[in-house]
Design a protein around this motif. Structure first.
Motif, PDB file in Angstrom:
ATOM      1  N   ARG A  40      24.946  59.999  49.441  1.00  0.00           N
ATOM      2  CA  ARG A  40      24.306  60.553  50.644  1.00  0.00           C
ATOM      3  C   ARG A  40      24.463  59.592  51.811  1.00  0.00           C
ATOM      4  N   GLU A  86      27.918  59.955  53.146  1.00  0.00           N
ATOM      5  CA  GLU A  86      28.064  61.193  53.916  1.00  0.00           C
ATOM      6  C   GLU A  86      27.532  61.019  55.341  1.00  0.00           C
ATOM      7  N   MET A 106      34.128  66.933  55.967  1.00  0.00           N
ATOM      8  CA  MET A 106      32.704  66.869  55.624  1.00  0.00           C
ATOM      9  C   MET A 106      32.388  67.798  54.454  1.00  0.00           C
ATOM     10  N   LEU A 126      33.500  66.061  51.404  1.00  0.00           N
ATOM     11  CA  LEU A 126      32.560  64.984  51.088  1.00  0.00           C
ATOM     12  C   LEU A 126      31.271  65.536  50.466  1.00  0.00           C
ATOM     13  N   ARG A 127      30.768  66.671  51.004  1.00  0.00           N
ATOM     14  CA  ARG A 127      29.551  67.282  50.441  1.00  0.00           C
ATOM     15  C   ARG A 127      29.796  67.753  49.007  1.00  0.00           C
ATOM     16  N   THR A 163      30.016  64.697  46.746  1.00  0.00           N
ATOM     17  CA  THR A 163      28.666  64.147  46.560  1.00  0.00           C
ATOM     18  C   THR A 163      27.889  64.964  45.538  1.00  0.00           C
TER      19      THR A 163
END
Length: 199
Positions: free
Chosen positions: A35, A38, A92, A95-96, A99
């Motif tokens: 997190r 991110e 993004m 990346l999410r 994660t």
């Protein structure tokens, strides 16, 4: 760490409960690294975009010429900025997804997240459902856990059976762990692997 983890280290039930409570208290303010990465990535991208926009505005201020040339330059900059925004949004999203995959694998007790992640099918096509979970991810992990249980820590294969613990040294026996804080106990036990608490 959970109570079971402390019990495996040789702590008695009461001390294991105290250590678990102390561990949970210590982790309350903890932000997972994924997190943090991110948010940090978003911050760096924002700062970079602001610098780019400032430079574009300065270049426009300095440019002289007719209105048509300026309009073309503005349209070109708008198109470039739109493409950068789309590229950033894709990054993004990736990346999410990464994660979420890593946190789910961690919750399932994966020993090496990178190794288990490599066994997942269609990672680049994963999408979030309405509840914020990745569709089909847990089913895939359960299949991998069934076919390759040694990749996960919370299976029977994770503990070695038939090994007799080494006897504690006289110095280790004289240590009073009841007066130690959680951090001191963990540090002491990691520095003294032969140490075993008496029940």
């Amino acid at each position: 760490m959970k109570k079971d983890d402390f019990l495996k280290l040789g702590l008695d039930d009461e001390i294991a409960k105290k250590c678990e409570a102390a561990s949970l208290e210590e982790l309350k303010e903890y932000i997972p690294k994924s997190r943090f990465d991110e948010v940090n990535s978003a911050k760096k991208k924002f700062e970079s975009d602001v610098k780019d926009r400032d430079k574009q505005l300065e270049d426009l201020k300095k440019s002289t010429g007719n209105i048509e040339d300026l309009k073309k330059q503005i349209e070109s900059l708008q198109k470039e900025n739109k493409e950068k925004a789309e590229h950033y949004e894709l990054e993004m999203q990736k990346l999410r997804v990464d994660t979420k995959i890593e946190s789910t694998l961690s919750n399932f007790g994966a020993r090496n997240i990178r190794s288990v992640k490599a066994l997942l099918d269609g990672v680049d096509k994963f999408k979030f459902d309405k509840d914020g979970n990745i569709e089909g991810l847990e089913d895939q992990i359960k299949q991998i856990k069934k076919s390759d249980p040694y990749l996960f820590a919370n299976n029977d294969t994770s503990s070695v059976k038939g090994v007799k613990p080494v006897e504690s040294t006289a110095e280790a026996k004289s240590v009073d762990v009841n007066n130690m804080t959680y951090s001191e106990l963990v540090s002491y036990m990691s520095n003294n692997p032969d140490f075993k608490l008496n029940n």
